[in-house]
Design a protein around this motif. Sequence first.
Motif, short mmCIF file in Angstrom:
data_model
loop_
_atom_site.label_atom_id
_atom_site.label_comp_id
_atom_site.label_asym_id
_atom_site.label_seq_id
_atom_site.Cartn_x
_atom_site.Cartn_y
_atom_site.Cartn_z
N LYS A 180 1.14 -1.33 0.00
CA LYS A 180 0.16 -0.05 0.25
C LYS A 180 1.18 1.16 0.40
N MET A 181 2.37 1.34 -0.85
CA MET A 181 3.25 2.05 -0.32
C MET A 181 2.36 3.76 -1.63
N GLY A 182 2.70 4.55 -1.97
CA GLY A 182 2.41 6.08 -3.06
C GLY A 182 3.42 6.04 -3.07
N PRO A 183 2.98 6.94 -4.62
CA PRO A 183 4.50 7.26 -5.68
C PRO A 183 5.57 7.35 -4.85
N GLU A 184 4.73 8.16 -3.82
CA GLU A 184 6.16 8.94 -3.16
C GLU A 184 7.42 7.90 -2.26
N LEU A 185 6.83 7.00 -1.35
CA LEU A 185 7.01 5.92 -1.46
C LEU A 185 7.99 4.41 -2.03
N GLN A 186 7.14 4.83 -2.91
CA GLN A 186 7.85 3.44 -4.24
C GLN A 186 8.98 4.50 -5.52
N THR A 187 8.87 5.94 -4.92
CA THR A 187 10.15 6.21 -5.48
C THR A 187 11.52 6.05 -4.67
N TYR A 188 11.65 6.51 -3.40
CA TYR A 188 12.14 5.80 -2.68
C TYR A 188 13.08 4.54 -2.50
N VAL A 189 11.98 3.79 -2.53
CA VAL A 189 12.73 2.01 -3.35
C VAL A 189 12.96 1.64 -4.11
N VAL A 190 12.97 2.64 -5.08
CA VAL A 190 12.81 2.14 -6.57
C VAL A 190 14.43 2.54 -6.88
N THR A 191 15.45 4.13 -6.00
CA THR A 191 15.89 4.38 -6.24
C THR A 191 17.24 3.68 -5.73
N LEU A 192 16.99 2.60 -4.93
CA LEU A 192 17.46 2.07 -4.06
C LEU A 192 17.78 1.34 -4.88
N THR A 193 17.74 0.83 -6.00
CA THR A 193 17.54 -0.33 -7.00
C THR A 193 18.70 0.06 -8.31
#
Length: 492
Positions: free
Chosen positions: A201-214
């Motif tokens: 249930k992550m919103g776009p902002e938190l998704q960006t944080y996670v995807v950036t780590l990749t």
Amino acid sequence: MESLSDALWDVVISGTGLQQSLLALALSRSGKKILHIDPNEFYGGTEAALSLQDAESWVARISDGSRGLFRSASITRPEGASGLSPSRAYSLALAPQLIHARSALLSQLVSSRAYRQVEFLAVGSFYIFNQPQESAQESGLARIPSTREEVFSTTAVSAKDKRLLMKFLKFVLDYESSPQLETWQAYADSPLVGFLNREFKMGPELQTYVVTLTLSLDGKISTRDGLAVIRRHLSSMGVYGPGFAAIYPKWGGLSEIAQVSCRAGAVGGAVYMLGTGIETMETAGDEVKLQLTSGDAIRTRMLVRSDDSPSSRTGISRLVAVVGSPFTSLFEAVVEGAPRPAVALIAFPAGSLSTAAGEASEYPVYLSAHSSETGECPFGQSVLYLTTLATANSKELLERALEAFTHVAGGAEAPQILFRLQYEQLAGTDVTSVEGSIVTFPTPSPSLAFNDSVLEPVREAWTKVMGEAAAEAQYMVFEDREGAVDDDDVYE
């Protein structure tokens, strides 16, 4: 001493890129008769590190069409800028990749004892660049929390998102076991962002944080690959000290590892010739006959080379900028007892940048900031490496990202840009080719973090060169040479 033409070489290695150089390291105590050549006047191939003068010469050669994987290269020295030091004070990396602490590359450097010759530096925080909103909120850099302590202490994430992020980080650390495995398998080949949305249930902002780590260049990494990369990042945290998960080799990144590997090859008896390429090639029975650009005609039992032919895969656009500012705030230890980092990474998410015509960025832009501690620039300056997938407007978007970053991180007065190097790097083949006595390495992916898949073709080539002896030899496992410990402790 016999001439090059008189000898029958066990293997000729063409190119001193990382893969070829690691092969030289692996063969350095094999007793094989090795000739290692490179058409360039410098080591490193696509992973080379260049002085300013070398960069000028390199751009000139690309302009005449002689470098297949590179194009659209240019150098700019802004008018009125002052403070640029002599050419050799700089070492600009063509492949500024960070290396996670859990990388198999580091294990091989340790077991082969080559690590004694390389000085590694800590890679610090990952940041997201935030553009100002309509509410007139200031733009700035938000640190991405990737440990339990950072999640609790950050003020950039809401309490609700902190709980979601903690839940996800705990999930990733054990994602290959039940019941976590069953949770993500249905999403394995789908984009990671969809999995984060539906299961966490992550919103776009938190998704960006996670995807950036990749460090995904297109932002569309699959769930399977994304979980693996984030797991590697989290499990690497603290391996070599508190507060960092990755390291960077001083004096030019992967180029330094390539040079150290070649030195090991030379100590082992390999013959090195820079500025020498292959003019013609002919297979004759179990031998390969080569006419070199030096005028020598040689024979070898095996040829190992790289493929510099562009493929249909998408390439990248790069901008390397020497900046007259140390950006001190980026290179501060954020955990007690941690070493001072020399590298920081900033991500500009897709859509966060726009061209003058109003076209938003389709892909993320990554900026890797390197302090003078890397040995890539003089004290008081920094080198900024900006990367994005190549598009019609990628060059302009990189300039926009550079301008936005220096405005935010440079303080009241934006620092001077002293030197710019821009180019595109095309993607090559991703498959190893073996045709009789000729082994052709694939082109390493121009990613932001070192991928251990680069090591697999090297071992395959080593096995082929060693033949039956490979069954009894230990790959990349050597004892210290006599006197090496005393001489080389300064590098530890």
